[in-house]
Design a protein around this motif. Structure first.
Motif, PDB file in Angstrom:
ATOM      1  N   CYS B 119      -0.358 -80.651  66.446  1.00 46.35           N
ATOM      2  CA  CYS B 119       0.887 -79.884  66.311  1.00 46.35           C
ATOM      3  C   CYS B 119       0.616 -78.572  65.597  1.00 46.35           C
ATOM      4  CB  CYS B 119       1.917 -80.677  65.512  1.00 46.35           C
ATOM      5  SG  CYS B 119       2.487 -82.135  66.411  1.00 46.35           S
ATOM      6  N   SER B 120       1.389 -77.557  65.957  1.00 50.88           N
ATOM      7  CA  SER B 120       1.261 -76.263  65.289  1.00 50.88           C
ATOM      8  C   SER B 120       2.525 -75.441  65.453  1.00 50.88           C
ATOM      9  CB  SER B 120       0.061 -75.489  65.846  1.00 50.88           C
ATOM     10  OG  SER B 120      -0.118 -74.276  65.151  1.00 50.88           O
ATOM     11  N   THR B 121       2.843 -74.749  64.386  1.00 47.41           N
ATOM     12  CA  THR B 121       3.898 -73.739  64.198  1.00 47.41           C
ATOM     13  C   THR B 121       4.378 -73.741  62.771  1.00 47.41           C
ATOM     14  OG1 THR B 121       4.782 -73.451  66.428  1.00 47.41           O
ATOM     15  CG2 THR B 121       6.308 -73.022  64.658  1.00 47.41           C
ATOM     16  N   GLY B 122       4.410 -74.935  62.140  1.00 46.09           N
ATOM     17  CA  GLY B 122       4.857 -75.022  60.758  1.00 46.09           C
ATOM     18  C   GLY B 122       3.720 -74.770  59.792  1.00 46.09           C
ATOM     19  N   THR B 123       3.927 -75.200  58.539  1.00 44.38           N
ATOM     20  CA  THR B 123       2.823 -75.195  57.579  1.00 44.38           C
ATOM     21  C   THR B 123       1.888 -76.334  57.977  1.00 44.38           C
ATOM     22  OG1 THR B 123       3.916 -76.772  56.141  1.00 44.38           O
ATOM     23  CG2 THR B 123       4.406 -74.450  55.757  1.00 44.38           C
ATOM     24  N   PRO B 124       0.636 -76.299  57.526  1.00 45.87           N
ATOM     25  CA  PRO B 124      -0.251 -77.412  57.860  1.00 45.87           C
ATOM     26  C   PRO B 124       0.310 -78.782  57.467  1.00 45.87           C
ATOM     27  CG  PRO B 124      -1.543 -75.549  57.129  1.00 45.87           C
ATOM     28  CD  PRO B 124      -0.102 -75.171  56.906  1.00 45.87           C
ATOM     29  N   PRO B 125       0.918 -78.948  56.272  1.00 42.54           N
ATOM     30  CA  PRO B 125       1.495 -80.274  55.980  1.00 42.54           C
ATOM     31  C   PRO B 125       2.620 -80.649  56.962  1.00 42.54           C
ATOM     32  CG  PRO B 125       1.230 -79.016  53.949  1.00 42.54           C
ATOM     33  CD  PRO B 125       0.936 -78.070  55.080  1.00 42.54           C
ATOM     34  N   GLN B 126       3.445 -79.678  57.362  1.00 40.73           N
ATOM     35  CA  GLN B 126       4.496 -79.981  58.341  1.00 40.73           C
ATOM     36  C   GLN B 126       3.873 -80.393  59.682  1.00 40.73           C
ATOM     37  OE1 GLN B 126       6.625 -76.225  58.181  1.00 40.73           O
ATOM     38  NE2 GLN B 126       8.338 -77.153  57.061  1.00 40.73           N
ATOM     39  N   ASP B 127       2.861 -79.652  60.087  1.00 44.02           N
ATOM     40  CA  ASP B 127       2.203 -79.965  61.361  1.00 44.02           C
ATOM     41  C   ASP B 127       1.608 -81.370  61.334  1.00 44.02           C
ATOM     42  OD1 ASP B 127       2.858 -77.358  62.023  1.00 44.02           O
ATOM     43  OD2 ASP B 127       0.816 -76.585  61.895  1.00 44.02           O
ATOM     44  N   ALA B 128       0.987 -81.718  60.189  1.00 44.79           N
ATOM     45  CA  ALA B 128       0.376 -83.046  60.053  1.00 44.79           C
ATOM     46  C   ALA B 128       1.439 -84.142  60.029  1.00 44.79           C
ATOM     47  CB  ALA B 128      -0.476 -83.100  58.781  1.00 44.79           C
ATOM     48  N   ASP B 129       2.545 -83.852  59.385  1.00 43.56           N
ATOM     49  CA  ASP B 129       3.653 -84.814  59.323  1.00 43.56           C
ATOM     50  C   ASP B 129       4.165 -85.113  60.739  1.00 43.56           C
ATOM     51  OD1 ASP B 129       5.992 -86.259  58.657  1.00 43.56           O
ATOM     52  OD2 ASP B 129       7.126 -84.417  58.294  1.00 43.56           O
ATOM     53  N   VAL B 130       4.407 -84.064  61.486  1.00 47.25           N
ATOM     54  CA  VAL B 130       4.975 -84.221  62.829  1.00 47.25           C
ATOM     55  C   VAL B 130       3.982 -84.940  63.755  1.00 47.25           C
ATOM     56  CG1 VAL B 130       5.736 -82.938  64.876  1.00 47.25           C
ATOM     57  CG2 VAL B 130       6.603 -82.306  62.609  1.00 47.25           C
ATOM     58  N   ALA B 131       2.724 -84.540  63.691  1.00 46.76           N
ATOM     59  CA  ALA B 131       1.703 -85.200  64.520  1.00 46.76           C
ATOM     60  C   ALA B 131       1.574 -86.679  64.129  1.00 46.76           C
ATOM     61  CB  ALA B 131       0.360 -84.491  64.372  1.00 46.76           C
ATOM     62  N   GLY B 132       1.636 -86.934  62.836  1.00 44.32           N
ATOM     63  CA  GLY B 132       1.526 -88.307  62.340  1.00 44.32           C
ATOM     64  C   GLY B 132       2.648 -89.201  62.867  1.00 44.32           C
ATOM     65  N   LYS B 133       3.846 -88.634  62.927  1.00 42.98           N
ATOM     66  CA  LYS B 133       4.972 -89.426  63.447  1.00 42.98           C
ATOM     67  C   LYS B 133       4.739 -89.775  64.918  1.00 42.98           C
ATOM     68  CE  LYS B 133       7.642 -89.600  59.777  1.00 42.98           C
ATOM     69  NZ  LYS B 133       6.657 -89.004  58.839  1.00 42.98           N
ATOM     70  N   GLY B 134       4.109 -88.878  65.633  1.00 42.35           N
ATOM     71  CA  GLY B 134       3.790 -89.164  67.029  1.00 42.35           C
ATOM     72  C   GLY B 134       2.809 -90.309  67.149  1.00 42.35           C
ATOM     73  N   VAL B 135       1.795 -90.273  66.319  1.00 42.60           N
ATOM     74  CA  VAL B 135       0.764 -91.320  66.340  1.00 42.60           C
ATOM     75  C   VAL B 135       1.354 -92.670  65.940  1.00 42.60           C
ATOM     76  CG1 VAL B 135      -1.345 -92.097  65.214  1.00 42.60           C
ATOM     77  CG2 VAL B 135      -1.143 -89.718  65.997  1.00 42.60           C
ATOM     78  N   GLU B 136       2.166 -92.671  64.886  1.00 42.75           N
ATOM     79  CA  GLU B 136       2.801 -93.926  64.433  1.00 42.75           C
ATOM     80  C   GLU B 136       3.632 -94.560  65.542  1.00 42.75           C
ATOM     81  OE1 GLU B 136       5.197 -93.192  60.946  1.00 42.75           O
ATOM     82  OE2 GLU B 136       3.492 -92.256  59.925  1.00 42.75           O
ATOM     83  N   ALA B 137       4.309 -93.724  66.301  1.00 42.01           N
ATOM     84  CA  ALA B 137       5.202 -94.249  67.344  1.00 42.01           C
ATOM     85  C   ALA B 137       4.433 -95.030  68.405  1.00 42.01           C
ATOM     86  CB  ALA B 137       5.983 -93.109  67.985  1.00 42.01           C
ATOM     87  N   VAL B 138       3.213 -94.602  68.658  1.00 43.22           N
ATOM     88  CA  VAL B 138       2.408 -95.300  69.666  1.00 43.22           C
ATOM     89  C   VAL B 138       2.091 -96.712  69.185  1.00 43.22           C
ATOM     90  CG1 VAL B 138       0.224 -95.321  70.943  1.00 43.22           C
ATOM     91  CG2 VAL B 138       1.420 -93.157  70.523  1.00 43.22           C
ATOM     92  N   VAL B 139       1.686 -96.804  67.943  1.00 38.73           N
ATOM     93  CA  VAL B 139       1.335 -98.110  67.381  1.00 38.73           C
ATOM     94  C   VAL B 139       2.580 -98.989  67.266  1.00 38.73           C
ATOM     95  CG1 VAL B 139       0.363 -99.314  65.369  1.00 38.73           C
ATOM     96  CG2 VAL B 139      -0.622 -97.127  66.146  1.00 38.73           C
ATOM     97  N   LYS B 140       3.706 -98.374  66.829  1.00 38.70           N
ATOM     98  CA  LYS B 140       4.942 -99.122  66.669  1.00 38.70           C
ATOM     99  C   LYS B 140       5.432 -99.651  68.028  1.00 38.70           C
ATOM    100  CE  LYS B 140       7.273 -97.188  63.308  1.00 38.70           C
ATOM    101  NZ  LYS B 140       8.166 -96.226  62.625  1.00 38.70           N
ATOM    102  N   THR B 141       5.297 -98.842  69.055  1.00 37.98           N
ATOM    103  CA  THR B 141       5.840 -99.194  70.370  1.00 37.98           C
ATOM    104  C   THR B 141       4.943-100.176  71.122  1.00 37.98           C
ATOM    105  OG1 THR B 141       6.776 -96.979  70.479  1.00 37.98           O
ATOM    106  CG2 THR B 141       6.706 -98.224  72.548  1.00 37.98           C
ATOM    107  N   PHE B 142       3.644 -99.952  71.019  1.00 41.81           N
ATOM    108  CA  PHE B 142       2.731-100.728  71.867  1.00 41.81           C
ATOM    109  C   PHE B 142       1.884-101.725  71.085  1.00 41.81           C
ATOM    110  CE2 PHE B 142       3.538 -96.670  73.966  1.00 41.81           C
ATOM    111  CZ  PHE B 142       3.986 -97.095  75.211  1.00 41.81           C
ATOM    112  N   GLY B 143       2.033-101.707  69.758  1.00 43.74           N
ATOM    113  CA  GLY B 143       1.212-102.597  68.952  1.00 43.74           C
ATOM    114  C   GLY B 143      -0.113-101.944  68.609  1.00 43.74           C
ATOM    115  N   PRO B 144      -0.828-102.502  67.626  1.00 43.69           N
ATOM    116  CA  PRO B 144      -2.055-101.870  67.147  1.00 43.69           C
ATOM    117  C   PRO B 144      -3.248-102.107  68.060  1.00 43.69           C
ATOM    118  CG  PRO B 144      -1.640-103.882  65.911  1.00 43.69           C
ATOM    119  CD  PRO B 144      -0.483-103.713  66.872  1.00 43.69           C
ATOM    120  N   LYS B 145      -3.049-102.927  69.072  1.00 40.12           N
ATOM    121  CA  LYS B 145      -4.178-103.252  69.938  1.00 40.12           C
ATOM    122  C   LYS B 145      -4.065-102.505  71.250  1.00 40.12           C
ATOM    123  CE  LYS B 145      -5.938-107.761  68.629  1.00 40.12           C
ATOM    124  NZ  LYS B 145      -7.261-107.137  68.420  1.00 40.12           N
TER     125      LYS B 145
END
Lengths: 148, 148, 148, 148
Positions: B119-145
């Motif tokens: 992700c990019s446009t915000g501050t680096p912490p904002q970009d990392a936060d937003v990207a992290g939420k995307g990654v979490e959603a994959v694990v939450k939706t499909f499981g860790p495996k």
């Protein structure tokens, strides 16, 4: 005047195009790379369907780039860019990004190019068909006039 | 064995990440470029929210590229890439695509990196936060495996 | 909505900026490369004053590119892009076009970035001074509001 | 002798060419990208008329680059660069910047190439017509001899 107002595709418009193109790709059974750019030729939305060719990512993006920049489907070049044609060699321009293969189609609203769709993985006619379905969906959904 | 099976993110997985990242970007009020790549570092899905920075398209894509390729969040480099650090200069590698700015986060399934979100446009912490939420959603939706 | 209306600098606006920047460069006795880009970061107008540095052509164009794309003067980066800063390495992005040296200034009309001026040949403060005079002239001549 | 004196186009000369080319483009109703380079093939002056194609910026600049560098109008290549021609492939040279499409015309003073004008957006004959008018204006205004 120091500025002028220009219409450009939104992310919503881009996704309308992308979804319709994707449906068409599924219908014909060819997984595609589908790219949508805005009026400044910059990427707005992209999807690579599972199974689409990796070397077609760049091609799809650059077909959209070319269709929006030169304001014509990338299917038009033909003889003009073959040996003997007046634009032979144009595909070396823009750092090699100028694509003269069918599959890039401009999105026109109210007579103005507001962006473009580029597809790649199939044959050029397949790519043009799929990109065209994306473009049609924008006009069908939002009407032929840009909402400014 | 002449081949091995490797798990890689699907377009469906990529879109799950993209949608969650987009929701988070809306929550914090920062329109973002959001890019998702697969295990081969190649673009799978992309969206530029209306108002996101044009010069951040490339940065978002390359944060995802770097996070998937080096299998680490792009926030980790810090001292390692500063003058005196053991990896100083690594950001010149890969034709300048190696991004050491926060905002690229790998998608891990069953202990394996299957892709990444950038992700990019915000501050680096904002970009990392937003990207992290995307990654979490994959694990939450499909499981860790990874489902292979 | 499939499209949105965005204001962009005209050639007339670009030339107003270029002429004012050139006058300032003459006043301070430093021949400059002066580049003006539109809201899509694409070159609108350019002049290399006799005696300006040849290797500053690219720098002037890319300062304008960066100021319009990231919507900030290129003088702002400083500590953020030095070793230890959160955006260290951003100047490798966009194919090396991202300039973090003073001398790129966005043109803002009615609160929106419609383009940018980039200057190069002098010291960074001189470049920023000259580019700034170009930007001021647009607002002085046409008013702070974009005429849409 | 350790040095020799070479004539090169000034910014004033470039602007004379640019203004004349622009008038011609308005006459024929085709907004153009107009680029002028010096004897070192480096950009001196550029204008993108409102409505000119974005993908033609690069083409206009590189037509001027090629015309000045190879000291011939870019309309001359034809058979020479087609398959079977002795210069086939030359348009891949110079990092893809070598343009063999009409629209680049050298500026000659006193028998010496001092720069070139490159135009793009119209048909190749239109581009060559407009660039030619720019070149003629330099000779008409300043005489056929370079003032050294």
């Amino acid at each position: 005047m120091s500025t002028r107002s220009v219409p450009t595709l939104t992310l919503q418009g881009a996704r309308t195009a992308l979804a319709a193109a994707e449906r068409r790709a599924q219908e014909i059974g060819v997984p595609m790379n589908i790219a949508v750019v805005d009026n400044g030729l910059h990427l707005l939305a992209f999807a690579r369907m599972d199974g689409a060719k990796i070397t077609s990512i760049d091609i799809a993006i650059n077909k959209a780039f070319t269709a929006a920049g030169h304001r014509a489907p990338t299917s038009v070049y033909k003889e003009a860019v073959w040996p003997g044609g007046p634009a032979f060699g144009i595909n070396n321009s823009n750092g090699g990004r100028f694509m003269t293969i069918a599959g890039g189609v401009p999105v026109v609203q109210d007579g103005v190019v507001v962006g473009a769709v580029g597809c790649s993985t199939g044959t050029p006619p397949q790519d043009a068909d799929v990109a065209g379905k994306g473009v049609e969906a924008v006009v069908k959904t939002f009407g032929p006039k840009a909402k400014l």
